[in-house]
Design a protein around this motif. Structure first.
Motif, PDB file in Angstrom:
ATOM      1  N   VAL A 312       1.036  -0.788  -0.307  1.00 16.11           N
ATOM      2  CA  VAL A 312      -0.218  -0.167   0.052  1.00 16.11           C
ATOM      3  C   VAL A 312       0.396   1.196   0.257  1.00 16.11           C
ATOM      4  CG1 VAL A 312      -1.598   1.452   1.211  1.00 16.11           C
ATOM      5  CG2 VAL A 312      -2.030  -1.430   1.508  1.00 16.11           C
ATOM      6  N   ALA A 313       0.450   1.933  -0.974  1.00 16.49           N
ATOM      7  CA  ALA A 313       1.814   3.311  -1.529  1.00 16.49           C
ATOM      8  C   ALA A 313       0.531   4.701  -1.349  1.00 16.49           C
ATOM      9  CB  ALA A 313       2.811   3.533  -2.309  1.00 16.49           C
ATOM     10  N   GLN A 314       1.139   5.446  -0.283  1.00 12.94           N
ATOM     11  CA  GLN A 314       0.807   7.262  -0.833  1.00 12.94           C
ATOM     12  C   GLN A 314       1.228   7.706  -1.487  1.00 12.94           C
ATOM     13  OE1 GLN A 314       0.560   7.626   3.687  1.00 12.94           O
ATOM     14  NE2 GLN A 314      -2.089   8.168   3.437  1.00 12.94           N
ATOM     15  N   CYS A 315       0.523   8.209  -2.017  1.00 21.86           N
ATOM     16  CA  CYS A 315       2.159   8.712  -3.707  1.00 21.86           C
ATOM     17  C   CYS A 315       1.882  10.143  -3.006  1.00 21.86           C
ATOM     18  CB  CYS A 315       0.790   8.789  -4.980  1.00 21.86           C
ATOM     19  SG  CYS A 315       0.727   7.102  -5.000  1.00 21.86           S
ATOM     20  N   GLY A 316       1.722  11.026  -1.532  1.00 26.52           N
ATOM     21  CA  GLY A 316       2.121  12.035  -1.234  1.00 26.52           C
ATOM     22  C   GLY A 316       0.842  13.364  -2.399  1.00 26.52           C
ATOM     23  N   THR A 317      -0.174  12.984  -2.066  1.00 31.36           N
ATOM     24  CA  THR A 317      -1.436  13.501  -1.686  1.00 31.36           C
ATOM     25  C   THR A 317      -2.169  13.130  -0.488  1.00 31.36           C
ATOM     26  OG1 THR A 317      -2.549  11.654  -2.996  1.00 31.36           O
ATOM     27  CG2 THR A 317      -2.070  14.005  -4.646  1.00 31.36           C
ATOM     28  N   ALA A 318      -3.322  14.421  -0.538  1.00 34.42           N
ATOM     29  CA  ALA A 318      -4.132  13.881   0.932  1.00 34.42           C
ATOM     30  C   ALA A 318      -4.988  12.574   0.744  1.00 34.42           C
ATOM     31  CB  ALA A 318      -5.315  15.548   0.941  1.00 34.42           C
ATOM     32  N   THR A 319      -4.309  11.698   1.585  1.00 31.70           N
ATOM     33  CA  THR A 319      -5.510  10.219   1.321  1.00 31.70           C
ATOM     34  C   THR A 319      -7.040  10.923   0.820  1.00 31.70           C
ATOM     35  OG1 THR A 319      -4.131   9.529   1.713  1.00 31.70           O
ATOM     36  CG2 THR A 319      -5.789   7.761   1.781  1.00 31.70           C
ATOM     37  N   ARG A 320      -8.352  10.150   0.232  1.00 31.83           N
ATOM     38  CA  ARG A 320      -9.483  10.388   0.323  1.00 31.83           C
ATOM     39  C   ARG A 320      -9.877   8.739   0.738  1.00 31.83           C
ATOM     40  NH1 ARG A 320     -10.317  14.576  -1.476  1.00 31.83           N
ATOM     41  NH2 ARG A 320     -12.768  14.531  -1.520  1.00 31.83           N
ATOM     42  N   PRO A 321     -11.020   8.968   1.333  1.00 33.05           N
ATOM     43  CA  PRO A 321     -11.698   7.720   2.248  1.00 33.05           C
ATOM     44  C   PRO A 321     -11.974   6.335   1.804  1.00 33.05           C
ATOM     45  CG  PRO A 321     -13.347   9.823   1.901  1.00 33.05           C
ATOM     46  CD  PRO A 321     -12.256  10.632   1.128  1.00 33.05           C
ATOM     47  N   ALA A 322     -11.998   6.860  -0.515  1.00 28.96           N
ATOM     48  CA  ALA A 322     -12.281   5.428  -0.949  1.00 28.96           C
ATOM     49  C   ALA A 322     -10.407   5.254  -0.839  1.00 28.96           C
ATOM     50  CB  ALA A 322     -12.149   6.069  -2.742  1.00 28.96           C
ATOM     51  N   GLY A 323     -10.247   6.031  -0.899  1.00 29.76           N
ATOM     52  CA  GLY A 323      -7.940   5.700  -1.061  1.00 29.76           C
ATOM     53  C   GLY A 323      -8.278   4.922   0.868  1.00 29.76           C
ATOM     54  N   PRO A 348       0.308  14.607   3.357  1.00 28.44           N
ATOM     55  CA  PRO A 348       0.091  15.649   4.374  1.00 28.44           C
ATOM     56  C   PRO A 348      -1.045  15.674   4.981  1.00 28.44           C
ATOM     57  CG  PRO A 348      -0.376  16.487   1.883  1.00 28.44           C
ATOM     58  CD  PRO A 348      -0.653  14.759   1.895  1.00 28.44           C
ATOM     59  N   GLY A 349      -1.842  14.360   4.668  1.00 25.71           N
ATOM     60  CA  GLY A 349      -3.146  14.216   5.661  1.00 25.71           C
ATOM     61  C   GLY A 349      -4.222  13.866   4.874  1.00 25.71           C
ATOM     62  N   ALA A 350      -4.902  13.698   5.676  1.00 21.48           N
ATOM     63  CA  ALA A 350      -6.484  12.704   4.472  1.00 21.48           C
ATOM     64  C   ALA A 350      -7.284  13.892   4.525  1.00 21.48           C
ATOM     65  CB  ALA A 350      -7.062  12.111   6.394  1.00 21.48           C
ATOM     66  N   ALA A 351      -7.962  13.643   2.982  1.00 24.49           N
ATOM     67  CA  ALA A 351      -8.950  14.630   2.592  1.00 24.49           C
ATOM     68  C   ALA A 351      -9.447  15.434   3.841  1.00 24.49           C
ATOM     69  CB  ALA A 351      -8.866  14.250   1.686  1.00 24.49           C
ATOM     70  N   ASN A 352     -10.092  16.582   4.647  1.00 27.98           N
ATOM     71  CA  ASN A 352     -11.059  17.288   4.852  1.00 27.98           C
ATOM     72  C   ASN A 352     -11.555  17.982   4.328  1.00 27.98           C
ATOM     73  OD1 ASN A 352      -9.281  19.352   4.053  1.00 27.98           O
ATOM     74  ND2 ASN A 352      -8.080  19.182   6.112  1.00 27.98           N
ATOM     75  N   ASP A 353     -11.978  17.727   3.043  1.00 26.59           N
ATOM     76  CA  ASP A 353     -13.274  18.985   2.212  1.00 26.59           C
ATOM     77  C   ASP A 353     -14.795  18.154   2.433  1.00 26.59           C
ATOM     78  OD1 ASP A 353     -13.503  16.627  -0.077  1.00 26.59           O
ATOM     79  OD2 ASP A 353     -11.882  17.812  -0.982  1.00 26.59           O
ATOM     80  N   ALA A 354     -15.355  19.135   2.520  1.00 31.61           N
ATOM     81  CA  ALA A 354     -16.962  18.790   2.101  1.00 31.61           C
ATOM     82  C   ALA A 354     -17.080  17.220   1.449  1.00 31.61           C
ATOM     83  CB  ALA A 354     -17.491  19.403   2.323  1.00 31.61           C
ATOM     84  N   ALA A 355     -17.020  16.523   0.322  1.00 32.97           N
ATOM     85  CA  ALA A 355     -16.657  15.960   0.031  1.00 32.97           C
ATOM     86  C   ALA A 355     -16.219  14.838   0.865  1.00 32.97           C
ATOM     87  CB  ALA A 355     -16.506  15.963  -1.514  1.00 32.97           C
ATOM     88  N   ALA A 356     -15.456  14.336   0.744  1.00 29.71           N
ATOM     89  CA  ALA A 356     -14.430  13.796   2.232  1.00 29.71           C
ATOM     90  C   ALA A 356     -15.365  13.260   3.064  1.00 29.71           C
ATOM     91  CB  ALA A 356     -13.146  14.122   2.527  1.00 29.71           C
ATOM     92  N   GLU A 357     -15.921  14.703   3.796  1.00 32.28           N
ATOM     93  CA  GLU A 357     -17.150  14.034   4.904  1.00 32.28           C
ATOM     94  C   GLU A 357     -18.189  14.055   4.307  1.00 32.28           C
ATOM     95  OE1 GLU A 357     -16.192  14.663   7.688  1.00 32.28           O
ATOM     96  OE2 GLU A 357     -14.012  15.766   7.817  1.00 32.28           O
ATOM     97  N   ARG A 358     -19.026  13.787   3.575  1.00 29.87           N
ATOM     98  CA  ARG A 358     -19.632  13.366   2.735  1.00 29.87           C
ATOM     99  C   ARG A 358     -19.493  11.383   2.625  1.00 29.87           C
ATOM    100  NH1 ARG A 358     -20.982  17.985   0.541  1.00 29.87           N
ATOM    101  NH2 ARG A 358     -19.871  17.881  -1.531  1.00 29.87           N
TER     102      ARG A 358
END
Length: 455
Positions: A312-323, A348-358
């Motif tokens: 499992v490899a994160q690519c440097g972007t904010a990780t989204r729920p699907a990730g 840099p962290g988990a995605a924290n926008d509204a779409a990620a919360e939904r």
């Protein structure tokens, strides 16, 4: 040797020959005979329909099963004959599928399904539909036995065939343009978007791992069964995956802010560079099976020093729920198959926008934490860049985390930390020092086990 699979409209045996080196057909289960004329429902003309299908295809049922070799790896192969009543599932189809799963358990082989079906056979009514329960039960038994299941979606793959052998497989490959969906073309809403029922649409929605051109399917299957089909000693503990060497800077950062700057550098080696250096060859899964895809995370299996390692490899972007959900899916699969796991942490962290919360960010992160915490196989983690809070920690193995010299890990990034503390921008660098986020700080604090050297 056989020619690669040239099209989706192959017979069952042509499809088997196209992907395998050789195969030996498994004898079908004994038919007790004496069944009611025209089947269990007495459906007028059913016997005649079966006779015409048999004359047209040369088959006496809608599936053919065999033991086959793919690139030297032995598998149980199931292939659907769409020309036989639309590849539909009836009671005798169920008998053959049950026998195939049982044979795979007996021989401890992966099961590969070449699917082309319109669903359950209506001429047998509920007796046909209940075959889905039998197939699901056998699939669950093979999962519990630690045996891989790989599906190839031909055209069409609909109804119960998609909802059991297809969507229930560990790895799902599809041929381009194949119709894939629970609802067949004659029963879905008239205004339905056909793309949603295609292999490409299912890939975009995270329900298929890859759409593979017909002339590449044989080679792709060979790689997958080689990766997942090795027979493992029951109860034997897998050796941990060795941590990769650092590919970037070899010296340690002088300050906390230096660590941040180096980890965020655009030219720093990222996941692709580490995967390419570590694995001789690899294949990837994609999608969370819940309607989501995160292209900022890579999950799959590869060969390292002659053995299979999951990654499992994160690519440097904010990780989204699907990730996070895709990562959890990979961890569970590796654990079930007894394959050690390597995670590369860089976000840099988990995605924290509204779409990620939904999309359920909290639940998805919780699933990733739980998957790693409960894994029975050894997990090795390497911090290769940014370690942003819980979004990074969710994919870091407890007690088995290493770091590269050009990385940092922090409870929160220095900039928001300073803002929360009501400090001005000029104090961000000082805050970075106070957080003690450098690799050498992490080692002293006992957060990591070591700093890996550069190659």
């Amino acid at each position: 040797m056989h020619d690669p699979m040239p099209s989706m409209r192959l017979t069952a045996r042509q499809a088997m020959a196209a992907v395998s080196d050789a195969y030996t057909e498994a004898p079908p289960p004994t038919d007790p005979g004496g069944g009611s004329p025209d089947g269990p429902l007495g459906w007028h003309g059913y016997d005649d329909s079966r006779a015409r299908a048999r004359a047209r295809t040369g088959e006496d049922e809608s599936v053919v099963t065999a033991v086959a070799t793919l690139g030297g790896t032995e598998v149980v192969l199931v292939s659907f004959e769409f020309g036989y009543l639309g590849g539909s599932l009836g009671e005798r189809t169920g008998d053959r599928l049950v026998a195939a799963y049982a044979l795979a358990r007996e021989r401890r082989l992966p099961l590969v399904s070449l699917i082309a079906t319109g669903g359950s056979r209506m001429q047998e009514g509920m007796r046909a539909l209940t075959q889905l329960q039998r197939v699901a039960g056998e699939s669950a038994r093979n999962r519990a036995a630690g045996l891989a299941q790989i599906a190839v979606l031909r055209d069409p793959t609909t109804g119960g065939g998609w909802a059991t052998l297809g969507a229930g497989a560990d790895v799902i490959l599809a041929l381009p343009g194949a119709q894939v969906g629970f609802a067949g073309s004659r029963v879905r809403p008239a205004d339905a978007d056909p793309y949603a029922y295609s292999a490409e649409g299912q890939l975009a929605a995270g329900h298929v791992d890859a759409v593979v051109p017909a002339d590449e399917m044989r080679a792709t299957l060979r790689r997958w069964v080689k990766l997942l089909g090795a027979k493992r000693t029951s109860g034997a503990a897998a050796a941990p995956a060795p941590a990769p060497s650092a590919l970037g800077a070899g010296d340690l950062p002088a300050t906390g802010w230096d660590a941040v700057v180096r980890a965020r550098a655009p030219r720093r080696p990222r996941a692709e560079a580490y995967l390419r250096a570590y694995f001789d060859d690899r294949e990837e899964i994609g999608g969370d099976r819940c309607g989501g895809v995160d292209n900022g995370i890579r999950c799959g299996f590869g060969h390292h020093d002659g053995r299979t390692i999951a990654f499992v490899a994160q690519c440097g972007t904010a990780t989204r729920p699907a990730g996070f959900r895709t990562a959890a899916r990979l961890v569970h699969l590796a654990d079930r198959l007894g394959i050690p796991l390597l995670t590369l942490v860089d976000t840099p962290g988990a995605a924290n926008d509204a779409a990620a919360e939904r999309a359920g960010a909290g639940a998805a992160i919780a699933d990733a934490f739980a998957a790693l915490a409960s894994a029975r196989v050894p997990v090795t983690s390497l911090l290769i860049g940014e370690g942003g809070s819980g979004g990074a920690l969710a994919l870091a193995a407890p007690g088995r985390l290493w770091a590269t010299p050009d990385s940092y890990f922090s409870v929160i990034a220095p900039e928001p930390a300073a803002a929360i503390l009501k400090r001005g921008p000029q104090e961000v660098h000082h805050t970075a020092d106070e957080l003690r986020i450098r690799p050498q700080d992490l080692l002293e604090l006992g957060v990591i086990r070591g700093i890996v050297p550069a190659r």
